[in-house]
Write a protein that holds these residues in place. Structure first.
Motif, PDB file in Angstrom:
ATOM      1  N   GLY A 165       0.828  -1.211   0.000  1.00 58.98           N
ATOM      2  CA  GLY A 165       0.000   0.000   0.000  1.00 58.98           C
ATOM      3  C   GLY A 165       0.857   1.253   0.000  1.00 58.98           C
ATOM      4  N   TRP A 166       1.902   1.235   0.822  1.00 61.00           N
ATOM      5  CA  TRP A 166       2.795   2.405   0.869  1.00 61.00           C
ATOM      6  C   TRP A 166       3.485   2.642  -0.462  1.00 61.00           C
ATOM      7  CZ3 TRP A 166       4.689   0.547   6.283  1.00 61.00           C
ATOM      8  CH2 TRP A 166       3.805   1.050   7.276  1.00 61.00           C
ATOM      9  N   ILE A 215       2.228   1.994  -3.365  1.00 58.22           N
ATOM     10  CA  ILE A 215       1.239   2.661  -4.213  1.00 58.22           C
ATOM     11  C   ILE A 215       1.116   4.143  -3.830  1.00 58.22           C
ATOM     12  CG2 ILE A 215      -1.212   2.775  -4.841  1.00 58.22           C
ATOM     13  CD1 ILE A 215      -1.345  -0.167  -4.820  1.00 58.22           C
ATOM     14  N   SER A 216       1.045   4.396  -2.507  1.00 61.72           N
ATOM     15  CA  SER A 216       0.921   5.792  -2.041  1.00 61.72           C
ATOM     16  C   SER A 216       2.030   6.664  -2.600  1.00 61.72           C
ATOM     17  CB  SER A 216       0.994   5.857  -0.517  1.00 61.72           C
ATOM     18  OG  SER A 216      -0.154   5.273   0.026  1.00 61.72           O
ATOM     19  N   GLU A 273       1.488   7.983  -6.007  1.00 61.12           N
ATOM     20  CA  GLU A 273       0.138   8.483  -6.206  1.00 61.12           C
ATOM     21  C   GLU A 273       0.051   9.504  -7.337  1.00 61.12           C
ATOM     22  OE1 GLU A 273      -1.790   9.959  -2.572  1.00 61.12           O
ATOM     23  OE2 GLU A 273      -2.492   7.909  -2.409  1.00 61.12           O
ATOM     24  N   LEU A 320      -0.183   7.671 -10.556  1.00 62.38           N
ATOM     25  CA  LEU A 320      -1.511   7.080 -10.699  1.00 62.38           C
ATOM     26  C   LEU A 320      -2.550   8.128 -11.061  1.00 62.38           C
ATOM     27  CD1 LEU A 320      -2.197   4.442  -7.930  1.00 62.38           C
ATOM     28  CD2 LEU A 320      -2.245   4.178 -10.407  1.00 62.38           C
ATOM     29  N   ALA A 321      -2.455   9.310 -10.372  1.00 56.61           N
ATOM     30  CA  ALA A 321      -3.432  10.367 -10.623  1.00 56.61           C
ATOM     31  C   ALA A 321      -3.352  10.803 -12.074  1.00 56.61           C
ATOM     32  CB  ALA A 321      -3.190  11.534  -9.680  1.00 56.61           C
ATOM     33  N   ILE A 362      -4.959   7.291 -14.467  1.00 56.99           N
ATOM     34  CA  ILE A 362      -5.796   6.488 -13.577  1.00 56.99           C
ATOM     35  C   ILE A 362      -6.099   5.116 -14.178  1.00 56.99           C
ATOM     36  CG2 ILE A 362      -8.107   7.208 -14.364  1.00 56.99           C
ATOM     37  CD1 ILE A 362      -7.351   7.533 -10.762  1.00 56.99           C
ATOM     38  N   ALA A 363      -5.974   4.985 -15.511  1.00 57.84           N
ATOM     39  CA  ALA A 363      -6.225   3.708 -16.179  1.00 57.84           C
ATOM     40  C   ALA A 363      -5.265   2.617 -15.697  1.00 57.84           C
ATOM     41  CB  ALA A 363      -6.104   3.871 -17.688  1.00 57.84           C
ATOM     42  N   THR A 383      -4.511   1.769 -12.763  1.00 60.87           N
ATOM     43  CA  THR A 383      -5.059   1.067 -11.594  1.00 60.87           C
ATOM     44  C   THR A 383      -5.789  -0.215 -11.977  1.00 60.87           C
ATOM     45  OG1 THR A 383      -5.536   3.300 -10.824  1.00 60.87           O
ATOM     46  CG2 THR A 383      -6.283   1.495  -9.431  1.00 60.87           C
TER      47      THR A 383
END
Lengths: 459, 459
Positions: A301-302, A304-305, A308, A311-312, A315-316, A318
């Motif tokens: 999770g970290w 991914i954070s 971010e 990802l922003a 977004i595809a 994800t």
């Protein structure tokens, strides 16, 4: 079966004990044990009543086949004389198995109701380490001397054999109890009565040492197909034998434990059937690994954070995370399970680690290329041409497929090497099975994914 | 071991055949098989040379212990007389095992070199369905008649026993070959020579039928601890026996197959050690499930795509996807593995499905609450207070933990019911193991996650 149970309960109500007794004596001990367990579930107080109808020998055989909780109920219902009667009929290794599962006060009653010789033997077996050859052996076997004739041997078997768990393999020892040969009853039957044991015995003996792991004992049974395996102490003196039925039991409980470890379950000691296990004890055996794996998954999770921003921007990306994680996990567990089994079968050892890595590397390249190509075709045809999912471009497809191939290679290399390394440092390889490797592969594959995405898509 | 291999190679180079022969004859067939395999790896042409030094009986025993590829090399090196010599020494079930693994031209040579009676028996066993009791039985057993005395029986065993795979359990048949009793050599040895077999035989017989699944045969061995199990046809006529060593082999290959299925590997038919399996055949057994699972994981991707707006609004949600997916997968596989084992041990059946669902529901509530609370505490303390990850609020923590608890309940209910349903419709429950359930749980848990996030966070 349910009908039989009902019939027996009705007969017991009507106190038709002679009829019940004659019907029970016709049955096999395993089936009686099942029947009595079913009756005890309906009417618990009938259990000791019916059990006491059995002959001594059948009672002992049936007792061994029962669950620990029923055994405990019975032991409590026995007076000391009845308990001693049953115990004297049991083979010592069965008594030890029962003692190991009983609470201390019951153990005390059992031990104080056996004769002093049996007690000494029980204590001897109990002191061997758990899961050692010594702890599963029985000390009841037929031993012969090299200068006996076949005729003498048959006389000895006839005289002492009734108490021995197996008479089919006889062991030849010298004056110091050192094991010098093995002879089967088949050999005895096919030789002349005058032949000397020393001349017909097999002197090339496969044996176990008391402190050897019980898994190694099973491996020897599987390799050589024995009916019984002699167990010797460090001075090569014969101290007991392991019979094939005990080896089979060890085999099935060892593979049971491996299954549980691979599914992130802490194996139970006691063999309780699933429906009789309480929810709390199922929870206790499942929650530790779940908790540990949940905590380690937060590392992913970290990761991914920290990406971010990437990802922003796209977004595809994800949408492909589950596919990458699942495929990586599956590839890793394929390799780890294969290697764990090969380790436990003795097919590979630590010194083979480079060979294993190279083989898994080749396999992972084959799998990686196949899946990456299939995935590229799927994204291009379905996501881009057919659906036109926003944000999914040929570049994104390339990032996903390149990551997929890399993930598969890494997953397989981690999956195959972790169990070997675990074994090397003395851990159980099965603990390194799918869940732990999956968590590790997840973290690595997502890191690769975002790094590749960043550099190719300029995020 | 490597030294022994070198010594034998050197002795062969120097043509010291009498010395080699005397050393080989001291060894056990399993060890000879290992030694010859190792020698064949170094100098392939020495294999037939050394093998032909063995006595007929030892040669046959060693041959059975070898890998299929070495057996094939040897068969090719034999002339017809040598081949017939070996085949006549083999037990019929071993010959059948070898035939089943050989290419058609070799099979033809084997069958044409056995006598007509053996050939008839081989064909009989070969025609039973794969994995049936009939396919693993041997037709070599000692059969007695009820009116024989113990003395007659020993005479019969002495006369015919040498060719029988086990002589320790003898079978009593009537004039129509119908099985009417079982008597062990132990009973014979402990009875008087004049006793009639009909009086001492056990008439309550546990048996298998030829078409029964071989797993059921193993279950009977495990339950009753037999040395051999009689196999009868539909008219209750005795047609063969399964010996404990064959049952052990089935047991270990069945659990091997279950391990492979649970790791998404298509089980191989042939028992080839890992390092000898080619990369391409490893690829072949691994790629089909990987491909299927990858395709089904894209469904999870589409679910994410359809919630892209929600994700874009709260990108912090993405960081918890791996933890939710992994925990759901682990919980599901814990339940499925437990239930698959309970099914294969016969502890539960289809009619127990409600009991199982209720038990797993209770366990999942316990696990769900524990993990959700632990996770809430972790997010609050670490992510919010300590790190202050942007976008992670108490509301987000609530969404994540509520989803986690729900995912665990659903994962365990799916994990426990799918194998039972699979078995009900005639599929192998092990195929329903972790990977397939993981993929399903992933899709459902992500859907729940986004739905809850949407309604609570108003995305």
């Amino acid at each position: 079966l349910n009908e039989t149970v009902q019939t027996f309960i009705e007969m017991t109500e009507k106190k038709q004990f002679p009829k019940i007794k004659s019907e029970l004596l016709e049955m096999n001990c395993t089936d009686i044990a099942y029947l009595l367990s079913d009756i005890a579930e309906e009417v618990p107080e009938y259990l000791p009543l019916l059990f006491k109808l059995l002959t001594k020998e059948l009672a002992a055989q049936t007792f061994v086949e029962m669950d620990n909780d029923l055994q405990m109920v019975l032991i409590k219902s026995f007076n000391d004389k009845e308990l001693a009667g049953i115990l004297n009929e049991l083979y010592i290794d069965d008594t030890v198995d029962i003692i190991e599962e009983m609470p201390a006060n019951v153990v005390k009653r059992i031990v104080s109701n056996t004769d002093s010789l049996t007690r000494a033997h029980i204590n001897e077996i109990l002191k061997y380490p758990k899961d050692s050859a010594g702890s599963i052996m029985t000390i009841e076997y037929v031993d012969l001397k090299a200068d006996m004739t076949v005729k003498d041997s048959f006389a000895k078997i006839r005289q002492t054999g009734v108490d021995k768990e197996t008479i089919y393999t006889c062991y030849v020892t010298d004056a110091n109890k050192v094991l010098i040969g093995v002879v089967s009853v088949k050999d005895l039957l096919l030789s002349s009565y005058e032949a000397k044991i020393g001349d017909i015995m097999e002197t090339n003996i496969i044996f176990s040492v008391t402190i050897e792991d019980r898994e190694e004992v099973v491996t020897k049974f599987k390799e050589y197909g024995f009916m019984a395996l002699p167990v010797v102490d460090r001075e090569n003196r014969l101290v007991g034998i392991v019979t094939y039925d005990d080896a089979m039991e060890v085999m099935s409980s060892e593979s049971e434990e491996d299954f549980q470890k691979m599914a992130a379950i802490i194996p139970d000691n006691v063999d309780v059937p699933y429906l009789k296990t309480s929810s709390v004890s199922l929870w206790k055996s499942r929650i530790p690994w779940l908790m540990l794996l949940m905590i380690s998954a937060t590392i992913t999770g970290w990761i991914i954070s920290s990406f971010e921003d990437a990802l922003a921007a796209s977004i595809a990306l994800t949408a492909f995370i589950p596919m990458l994680m699942d495929t990586g996990g599956n590839c890793g567990s394929q390799s780890s399970v294969t290697v764990i089994r090969a380790l436990s079968l003795g097919d590979i050892e630590f010194r083979d680690i480079l060979k294993v890595l190279f083989k898994e590397f080749k396999v992972s390249l084959l799998c990686g290329v196949t899946l990456a190509v299939a995935n590229f075709v799927k994204i291009y045809l379905v996501d881009i041409l057919l659906i036109g999912t926003p944000g999914v471009s040929v570049e994104v497809a390339f990032v996903v497929c390149f990551t997929l191939a890399l993930t598969i290679v890494i997953a397989k290399l981690i999956g195959c090497s972790m169990p070997i390394l675990a074994k090397r440092i003395g851990l159980d390889p099965a603990v390194m099975a799918s869940p732990l490797i999956t968590t590790l592969v997840d973290a690595i594959s997502l890191m690769i994914y975002f790094l590749i995405a960043r550099s190719i898509l300029n995020l």
